[in-house]
Design a protein around this motif. Structure first.
Motif, short mmCIF file in Angstrom:
data_model
loop_
_atom_site.label_atom_id
_atom_site.label_comp_id
_atom_site.label_asym_id
_atom_site.label_seq_id
_atom_site.Cartn_x
_atom_site.Cartn_y
_atom_site.Cartn_z
N GLY A 24 -13.92 -0.21 1.07
CA GLY A 24 -13.01 0.29 1.51
C GLY A 24 -11.66 0.69 0.92
N ASN A 25 -10.44 1.04 1.32
CA ASN A 25 -9.41 1.72 1.14
C ASN A 25 -9.17 1.34 -0.33
OD1 ASN A 25 -6.52 2.12 0.61
ND2 ASN A 25 -6.38 2.39 2.96
N THR A 26 -9.24 2.31 -1.32
CA THR A 26 -8.91 2.09 -2.81
C THR A 26 -7.69 1.60 -3.02
OG1 THR A 26 -10.47 3.94 -3.09
CG2 THR A 26 -9.49 3.14 -4.98
N GLY A 27 -6.76 2.36 -2.61
CA GLY A 27 -5.24 1.98 -2.99
C GLY A 27 -4.97 0.42 -2.44
N ALA A 28 -5.46 -0.08 -1.31
CA ALA A 28 -5.15 -1.13 -0.92
C ALA A 28 -5.80 -2.32 -1.66
CB ALA A 28 -5.74 -1.05 0.65
N LEU A 29 -7.32 -1.87 -2.05
CA LEU A 29 -7.90 -2.70 -3.06
C LEU A 29 -7.11 -3.05 -4.46
CD1 LEU A 29 -10.34 -4.51 -2.99
CD2 LEU A 29 -11.64 -2.54 -4.15
N MET A 30 -6.95 -1.93 -5.00
CA MET A 30 -6.07 -2.13 -6.09
C MET A 30 -4.74 -2.94 -6.13
SD MET A 30 -8.02 -0.36 -8.33
CE MET A 30 -9.62 -0.58 -7.29
N ILE B 292 -8.94 -3.18 7.09
CA ILE B 292 -7.80 -2.22 6.81
C ILE B 292 -8.42 -0.70 6.96
CG2 ILE B 292 -6.77 -1.30 4.66
CD1 ILE B 292 -5.72 -4.01 5.09
N PRO B 293 -7.67 0.14 7.59
CA PRO B 293 -8.28 1.54 7.89
C PRO B 293 -8.15 2.18 6.38
CG PRO B 293 -6.37 1.07 9.58
CD PRO B 293 -6.37 -0.23 8.36
N GLY B 294 -9.08 3.43 6.33
CA GLY B 294 -9.11 4.16 4.87
C GLY B 294 -7.89 4.83 4.71
N ASP B 295 -6.86 5.04 5.74
CA ASP B 295 -5.83 5.94 5.28
C ASP B 295 -4.55 5.09 5.16
OD1 ASP B 295 -5.78 5.19 8.17
OD2 ASP B 295 -5.57 7.33 8.75
N MET B 296 -4.64 3.79 5.39
CA MET B 296 -3.44 2.87 5.19
C MET B 296 -2.79 2.73 4.22
SD MET B 296 -3.01 -1.08 6.41
CE MET B 296 -2.58 -1.03 8.37
N LYS B 297 -1.58 2.81 3.97
CA LYS B 297 -0.74 2.99 2.70
C LYS B 297 -1.00 1.32 2.13
CE LYS B 297 1.47 6.98 2.67
NZ LYS B 297 2.56 7.80 2.58
N PRO B 298 -1.12 1.34 0.88
CA PRO B 298 -1.13 0.18 0.18
C PRO B 298 -0.14 -0.76 0.52
CG PRO B 298 -1.44 1.81 -1.48
CD PRO B 298 -1.18 2.43 -0.14
N THR B 299 1.25 -0.44 0.72
CA THR B 299 2.47 -1.32 1.02
C THR B 299 2.01 -1.89 2.39
OG1 THR B 299 3.30 0.79 1.63
CG2 THR B 299 4.12 -0.25 -0.46
N ALA B 300 1.51 -1.08 3.31
CA ALA B 300 1.22 -1.74 4.62
C ALA B 300 0.09 -2.44 4.74
CB ALA B 300 0.95 -0.37 5.46
N ALA B 301 -0.98 -2.18 3.67
CA ALA B 301 -2.19 -2.90 3.87
C ALA B 301 -1.88 -4.43 3.24
CB ALA B 301 -3.03 -2.52 3.08
N LEU C 272 -3.78 -4.97 -3.75
CA LEU C 272 -4.34 -6.47 -3.52
C LEU C 272 -4.88 -7.12 -4.60
CD1 LEU C 272 -5.82 -6.05 0.13
CD2 LEU C 272 -3.57 -7.34 -0.54
N GLY C 273 -5.70 -6.53 -5.28
CA GLY C 273 -6.23 -7.23 -6.60
C GLY C 273 -5.08 -7.62 -7.49
N LYS C 274 -4.37 -6.68 -7.62
CA LYS C 274 -3.20 -6.91 -8.81
C LYS C 274 -2.08 -8.07 -8.17
CE LYS C 274 -2.96 -1.98 -10.40
NZ LYS C 274 -2.14 -0.92 -10.43
N ILE C 275 -1.66 -7.90 -6.72
CA ILE C 275 -0.71 -8.67 -6.55
C ILE C 275 -1.36 -10.24 -6.00
CG2 ILE C 275 0.81 -9.08 -4.72
CD1 ILE C 275 1.40 -6.00 -4.74
#
Lengths: 354, 354
Positions: free
Chosen positions: A111-117, A75-84, A119-122
Motif C-alpha cells: 500500500g501507500n508508501t508514505g503512510a507505511l513509512m 488506506i487509499p494510495g493518495d492519502m497523505k501520511p498525516t491523514a493515514a 506508521l512504521g516509525k511512529i
C-alpha cells in the motif's frame, strides 16, 4: 513458526491484504506462492473479512498459513501520511499494530508508501540504539546482488546516521543475501580520501575506527552499484532515492529502445525470435519483481514495502525478504553490531582533535 | 571566426593538445573533423611544438584552422589540482590563460578533470553575477537530449546556487540544444510540493517567483532524466555526480548482459546477425561519444572537459558543444537571465515572512 524473539506471538508476519493496485487478489496469490516456499510460516492476514474469506477458500496453501483479522477500512494510495495516521481501523494500521504489539515479527504491505513509512516509525518505533531507520533494498549488479540504503527514509543525514546505515546494511546482507562478510562502500563523488563533503569523510573515518573496518571498502561512486564493487552501499536518503530511480530509468530506456530495435524490421523480428531464449534469461535477470521488497530497517519489527503495482510473484518475493530477515534475526544482529561500535562521542572527539 | 564578444581576440577556442589518454593524436584527429564541421573556426593549439608540427602537417583541415602555441609541459592525469595550479608552462594552463586573457572564447581539454576545474575557477574566474560555476552536460532520454547540472563541481549547494544553475541550464539548452523554451525541473525524491529538504523547496519557490516560472516544471525524480520529462534538470553536484554515474553504470550492465545473451548460443548469434542493423542504430544512439563534452558553466569564458578516454569523434563532439556555446553567446544569455531574476534578498525575505 519461526519466532524472531521468544516474546513474539503467534505470527511470523502480518500482511496488509488491502494495499496495492491489484489487492487483495495479487496479495493472496502471492501468499499462495509464499506459503509453499515457507511451509512453517504463519501469517496474520488483515483486511475486509467478507472479501478475503471466499478468495482464501480458493487458495488452499494460503488458507492453511493465514488467519484473517478484520479491518473495515483501507488506506487509499493518495492519502497523505498525516491523514493515514488518524485512520485507526485500516488494514495497514491493524497489521502494523500487530507488530508493535509483538504478535508478529514484521509486516508486508503493497500500500501507500508514505503512510507505511510514517506508521512504521511512529507505531513500531526505532530500536533504542538507532537514531533513524533507513529504507533498504536489493539491486542487481554484474557480480551479484547489492544492498542499497538509505533509499529515501532520511532526506538529510549526518555522519552518525551513515555509520548506523552501514551496521544495518551489514546485517541485511548477512540475513537476506547470506553473505558471511559483506563488503561495505560509502557513496561519494570519487574514491579518493579527500573527495566529498565533511559528512561522508567523517563517516568514513568512523567506519575505519569500527569493527566494520575489515569489510569497509571506502568510498564508492555511482557506477559501483551495478559494477558490484561492494555488497552494501551506504548513502543519504536523497542521494539513494535519486540514484535508485535514475538507474531504473536508464534500464527502462535501454529496454524500450531494444524493443523498438527488434520490431523495426522483418529481419530484426526474426533475429529476436532466434535469440529469444537467451533474451528471456536477460529479462528474468532484470525482472524488477526479483528485487521487490524494500525494508524499513532499524525498527522494533520489520516493515517491508512491496511495490504497489507488483503481481503475485513480486509480492511473494517481498514476503521472502521479510521471512529471511525474521529467520535470521536481523534485529538481533543490528543490536550486536551497534553494541560493538566505539562510542560515537569518543569517535567524533578523536577525529576533531587529530 | 565567430567572436563571442567584440573584445575577444583571434581564436574561438584554445585546445589543450596534450590532455587525454590518446593525446595528442586523438585531439588532432578530432580537430580534423571539427574543422570540417566549423569551417570558419580558428583554434589555438597548445602543446609541444616539435610533436604537434608533423602531426598537424598530415591533417590539412586542422592545419588550416590551428595556430600552434608551444607548451613544454603537460599535466599528468593523476596530478592533484593544487599541484597542477603551480605548473605554469603546462599545455592546459597556457590554453586556459588564453581564455582568461580573452584571446579565445573557450578552452577544450581531455586532460585531468580536477586540474581543469580548479584552473578554470581560479584563472578564468566566475561571472560576477554567479556565486558558483557548475558542471553541465547532455544526456540521452526517451524524448530527446536533456541538460543535467551540476554534475560535481559543487558538493554542497544552497537554494541560491540551485536557482543560478537553472539560469545557466536554461542558457545551455537554448545554445546547445537549440530549444526556444526549455522546460526546467528541480531534482527531488518526489514530485509533491512538500517533498525534499528546505533547500530544494526554497529553490522551487524562488524559481516560481522568477522569469523562469513559465518554463519551470517543478520537482522531478531520478527516472525523469531518461523519461525526458523536462529539458533541463537542476541538482546539487553530489546528487548529480552520483546520478550520472549510476545511470551510466546501469546502461553498461544492461549492454554487457545483452552481449552475453547474444553470444550464449549458436541461434542467438544468428539472431544477432539478423537484428544487427537495428541494433547498430541503438548502439549509435547510446554512444557515449555523442554526449561527450561537460561544460564548466558560469565562468568568464567556456571550459569544456572532454572524456579522457574518448577518440577523435568524441573529441570533435566536445568541440561542437563548445562552438555551439560560443556561437550562441551563452554567457550573454546567462547574464541576461540573472539580470532578470528578482533580487535574491527580496525573494528570500518574501518567503520567510509568508
Amino acid at each position: 513458526m519461526i519466532a524472531q524473539n521468544p516474546k513474539i506471538g503467534a505470527y511470523d508476519l502480518a500482511i496488509d491484504a488491502m494495499g496495492g493496485d491489484h489487492a487483495p487478489v495479487s496479495v493472496l496469490d502471492g501468499l499462495e506462492i509464499a506459503a509453499e516456499r515457507h511451509p512453517n510460516a504463519h501469517f496474520l492476514l488483515v483486511g475486509d473479512e467478507a472479501t478475503l474469506q471466499p478468495l482464501l477458500a480458493k487458495r488452499p496453501r494460503a488458507a492453511k498459513a493465514c488467519t484473517i483479522r478484520h479491518a473495515r477500512e483501507a488506506i487509499p494510495g493518495d492519502m497523505k501520511p498525516t491523514a493515514a495516521l488518524r485512520v485507526r481501523q485500516s488494514s495497514m494500521r491493524i497489521a502494523i499494530d500487530a507488530v508493535a504489539g509483538q504478535e508478529a515479527a514484521g509486516v508486508v504491505s503493497a500500500g501507500n508508501t508514505g503512510a507505511l513509512m510514517a506508521l512504521g516509525k511512529i507505531v513500531v518505533k526505532s530500536l533504542p540504539e538507532i537514531d533513524r531507520p533507513a529504507l533498504a533494498a536489493i539491486g542487481p549488479s554484474a557480480r551479484g546482488d547489492v544492498v542499497l540504503l538509505d533509499l529515501g527514509a532520511n532526506i538529510v543525514c549526518d555522519a552518525r546516521n551513515l555509520v548506523e546505515f552501514a551496521v544495518m546494511g551489514d546485517a541485511f546482507a548477512r540475513a537476506v543475501l547470506g553473505l558471511p562478510n559483506p563488503s561495505i562502500g560509502l557513496m561519494n563523488v570519487g574514491s579518493e580520501e579527500l573527495k566529498g563533503d565533511e559528512r561522508v569523510r567523517l563517516a568514513s573515518e568512523m567506519l575505519k575506527a569500527s569493527p566494520l573496518a575489515a569489510n569497509f571498502h571506502g568510498f564508492v561512486e555511482g557506477h559501483d552499484i551495478t559494477a558490484g564493487t561492494v555488497d552494501v552501499i551506504v548513502m543519504d536518503g536523497f542521494t539513494g532515492n535519486v540514484a535508485l530511480k535514475t538507474g531504473e530509468g536508464a534500464l527502462k530506456l535501454f529496454g524500450g529502445l531494444l524493443k523498438q530495435s527488434f520490431t523495426s524490421s522483418w529481419l530484426s523480428k526474426l533475429g529476436y525470435l532466434l535469440a529469444r531464449p537467451a533474451l528471456e534469461r536477460l529479462r528474468e535477470w532484470m525482472d524488477p519483481r526479483r528485487y521487490n521488497g524494500a525494508v524499513l530497517i532499524g525498527l522494533n519489527g520489520l516493515v517491508v514495502k512491496s511495490h504497489g503495482g507488483t503481481d503475485a510473484l513480486g509480492f511473494a518475493h517481498a514476503v521472502d525478504v521479510a521471512m529471511d530477515m525474521v529467520t535470521n534475526r536481523v534485529n538481533d544482529r543490528i543490536r550486536e553490531g551497534l553494541a560493538a561500535m566505539p562510542s560515537r562521542n569518543r569517535a567524533t572527539a578523536s577525529l576533531t582533535t587529530d
